[in-house]
Design a protein around this motif. Structure first.
Motif, PDB file in Angstrom:
ATOM      1  N   ASP A 132       0.822  -1.210   0.000  1.00 21.44           N
ATOM      2  CA  ASP A 132       0.000   0.000   0.000  1.00 21.44           C
ATOM      3  C   ASP A 132       0.858   1.263   0.000  1.00 21.44           C
ATOM      4  OD1 ASP A 132      -2.275  -1.554   0.011  1.00 21.44           O
ATOM      5  OD2 ASP A 132      -2.652  -1.329   2.165  1.00 21.44           O
ATOM      6  N   VAL A 133       1.902   1.273   0.814  1.00 26.58           N
ATOM      7  CA  VAL A 133       2.780   2.454   0.892  1.00 26.58           C
ATOM      8  C   VAL A 133       3.549   2.627  -0.413  1.00 26.58           C
ATOM      9  CG1 VAL A 133       4.812   3.397   2.065  1.00 26.58           C
ATOM     10  CG2 VAL A 133       2.919   2.478   3.398  1.00 26.58           C
ATOM     11  N   THR A 134       3.992   1.534  -1.000  1.00 25.34           N
ATOM     12  CA  THR A 134       4.689   1.616  -2.283  1.00 25.34           C
ATOM     13  C   THR A 134       3.758   2.152  -3.366  1.00 25.34           C
ATOM     14  OG1 THR A 134       6.166  -0.200  -1.696  1.00 25.34           O
ATOM     15  CG2 THR A 134       5.920   0.267  -4.034  1.00 25.34           C
ATOM     16  N   ALA A 135       2.523   1.671  -3.386  1.00 26.82           N
ATOM     17  CA  ALA A 135       1.551   2.169  -4.364  1.00 26.82           C
ATOM     18  C   ALA A 135       1.293   3.654  -4.159  1.00 26.82           C
ATOM     19  CB  ALA A 135       0.252   1.378  -4.253  1.00 26.82           C
ATOM     20  N   LEU A 136       1.207   4.093  -2.917  1.00 29.35           N
ATOM     21  CA  LEU A 136       1.006   5.512  -2.625  1.00 29.35           C
ATOM     22  C   LEU A 136       2.185   6.345  -3.115  1.00 29.35           C
ATOM     23  CD1 LEU A 136      -0.825   7.596  -1.178  1.00 29.35           C
ATOM     24  CD2 LEU A 136       0.568   7.209   0.847  1.00 29.35           C
ATOM     25  N   ASN A 137       3.400   5.852  -2.878  1.00 21.69           N
ATOM     26  CA  ASN A 137       4.589   6.569  -3.344  1.00 21.69           C
ATOM     27  C   ASN A 137       4.600   6.678  -4.870  1.00 21.69           C
ATOM     28  OD1 ASN A 137       5.560   6.982  -0.765  1.00 21.69           O
ATOM     29  ND2 ASN A 137       6.955   5.244  -0.830  1.00 21.69           N
ATOM     30  N   HIS A 175      11.797   5.527  -8.397  1.00 27.17           N
ATOM     31  CA  HIS A 175      10.926   4.592  -9.117  1.00 27.17           C
ATOM     32  C   HIS A 175      11.474   3.175  -9.098  1.00 27.17           C
ATOM     33  CE1 HIS A 175       9.120   2.663 -12.695  1.00 27.17           C
ATOM     34  NE2 HIS A 175       8.038   3.264 -12.250  1.00 27.17           N
ATOM     35  N   VAL A 176      12.744   3.014  -9.383  1.00 24.45           N
ATOM     36  CA  VAL A 176      13.340   1.671  -9.415  1.00 24.45           C
ATOM     37  C   VAL A 176      13.323   1.046  -8.020  1.00 24.45           C
ATOM     38  CG1 VAL A 176      15.462   0.388  -9.871  1.00 24.45           C
ATOM     39  CG2 VAL A 176      14.761   2.207 -11.421  1.00 24.45           C
ATOM     40  N   GLY A 177      13.680   1.830  -7.016  1.00 24.92           N
ATOM     41  CA  GLY A 177      13.653   1.319  -5.647  1.00 24.92           C
ATOM     42  C   GLY A 177      12.258   0.904  -5.214  1.00 24.92           C
ATOM     43  N   GLU A 178      11.268   1.671  -5.614  1.00 21.30           N
ATOM     44  CA  GLU A 178       9.880   1.329  -5.274  1.00 21.30           C
ATOM     45  C   GLU A 178       9.448   0.050  -5.971  1.00 21.30           C
ATOM     46  OE1 GLU A 178       8.036   2.700  -2.956  1.00 21.30           O
ATOM     47  OE2 GLU A 178       9.441   4.320  -2.542  1.00 21.30           O
ATOM     48  N   MET A 179       9.874  -0.145  -7.195  1.00 20.91           N
ATOM     49  CA  MET A 179       9.513  -1.373  -7.915  1.00 20.91           C
ATOM     50  C   MET A 179      10.199  -2.592  -7.284  1.00 20.91           C
ATOM     51  SD  MET A 179       7.234  -0.434  -9.939  1.00 20.91           S
ATOM     52  CE  MET A 179       6.980  -1.927 -10.856  1.00 20.91           C
ATOM     53  N   VAL A 180      11.433  -2.434  -6.840  1.00 20.61           N
ATOM     54  CA  VAL A 180      12.130  -3.520  -6.143  1.00 20.61           C
ATOM     55  C   VAL A 180      11.405  -3.829  -4.834  1.00 20.61           C
ATOM     56  CG1 VAL A 180      14.272  -4.129  -4.944  1.00 20.61           C
ATOM     57  CG2 VAL A 180      14.368  -3.102  -7.222  1.00 20.61           C
ATOM     58  N   ALA A 192       7.953  -7.276  -1.576  1.00 19.90           N
ATOM     59  CA  ALA A 192       6.756  -7.404  -0.737  1.00 19.90           C
ATOM     60  C   ALA A 192       5.822  -8.482  -1.290  1.00 19.90           C
ATOM     61  CB  ALA A 192       6.040  -6.063  -0.641  1.00 19.90           C
ATOM     62  N   LEU A 193       5.681  -8.532  -2.610  1.00 18.67           N
ATOM     63  CA  LEU A 193       4.831  -9.571  -3.215  1.00 18.67           C
ATOM     64  C   LEU A 193       5.375 -10.967  -2.937  1.00 18.67           C
ATOM     65  CD1 LEU A 193       3.911  -8.023  -6.673  1.00 18.67           C
ATOM     66  CD2 LEU A 193       2.333  -8.679  -4.855  1.00 18.67           C
ATOM     67  N   ARG A 194       6.672 -11.135  -3.106  1.00 18.43           N
ATOM     68  CA  ARG A 194       7.279 -12.463  -2.885  1.00 18.43           C
ATOM     69  C   ARG A 194       7.172 -12.877  -1.419  1.00 18.43           C
ATOM     70  NH1 ARG A 194       6.311 -12.616  -7.360  1.00 18.43           N
ATOM     71  NH2 ARG A 194       7.715 -12.437  -9.100  1.00 18.43           N
ATOM     72  N   THR A 195       7.374 -11.927  -0.521  1.00 20.89           N
ATOM     73  CA  THR A 195       7.283 -12.239   0.902  1.00 20.89           C
ATOM     74  C   THR A 195       5.843 -12.556   1.295  1.00 20.89           C
ATOM     75  OG1 THR A 195       9.146 -10.753   1.273  1.00 20.89           O
ATOM     76  CG2 THR A 195       7.931 -11.438   3.204  1.00 20.89           C
TER      77      THR A 195
END
Length: 145
Positions: free
Chosen positions: A22-27, A107-112, A117-120
């Protein structure tokens, strides 16, 4: 063995990873936002997990003696990063030199972060399903008498 602890640990892990998503999507959604409702520029955020996680042996002993798992404390904090300056003289928020201050979202850091987060989250789902399968098998074995 109390399977509720295994379920609680997996649920806590999924909750933390959902918050990270959620926080990554907000960023990412606010990468081009020059001003928020309060008039201030958007500051990227991150999820911080506070947990004095003890050694595996201590956790195992606590669970084996009927205790509960130590769940992490989670907070969201604003990152103090410099804004990106983009030359766009026609933008309403441009300064006198024609530069617009955009949030310093990496952007790259957020995608990583998103991928991690998805894998975890997926790993926690697998652990939850394994605990559920073990509990079901224990019920089958115990109910056969």
């Amino acid at each position: 063995m109390d399977y509720r602890n295994a379920f609680a640990v997996s649920a806590a892990g999924m909750t933390v990873q959902k918050l990270r998503l959620d926080v990554t999507a907000l960023n990412l959604a606010n990468m081009q936002t020059t001003r928020g409702v309060d008039g201030k520029p958007f500051q990227p955020m991150r999820v911080v997990v506070d947990g004095q996680v003890s050694a595996f042996a201590n956790q195992f002993d606590r669970l084996a003696s009927g205790g509960t798992a130590a769940l992490p404390q989670v907070r969201i904090e604003t990152m103090n990063v410099a804004p990106r300056l983009v030359l766009d003289p026609g933008h309403p928020d441009a300064d006198e030199r024609g530069y617009v201050s955009l949030p310093g979202v990496d952007h790259v850091g957020e995608m990583v972060n998103l991928s991690g987060a998805l894998r975890t989250y997926e790993a926690n789902v697998v652990a939850l399903n394994a605990a559920k399968a073990m509990a079901q098998k224990a019920l089958e074995l115990g109910g056969g008498q």
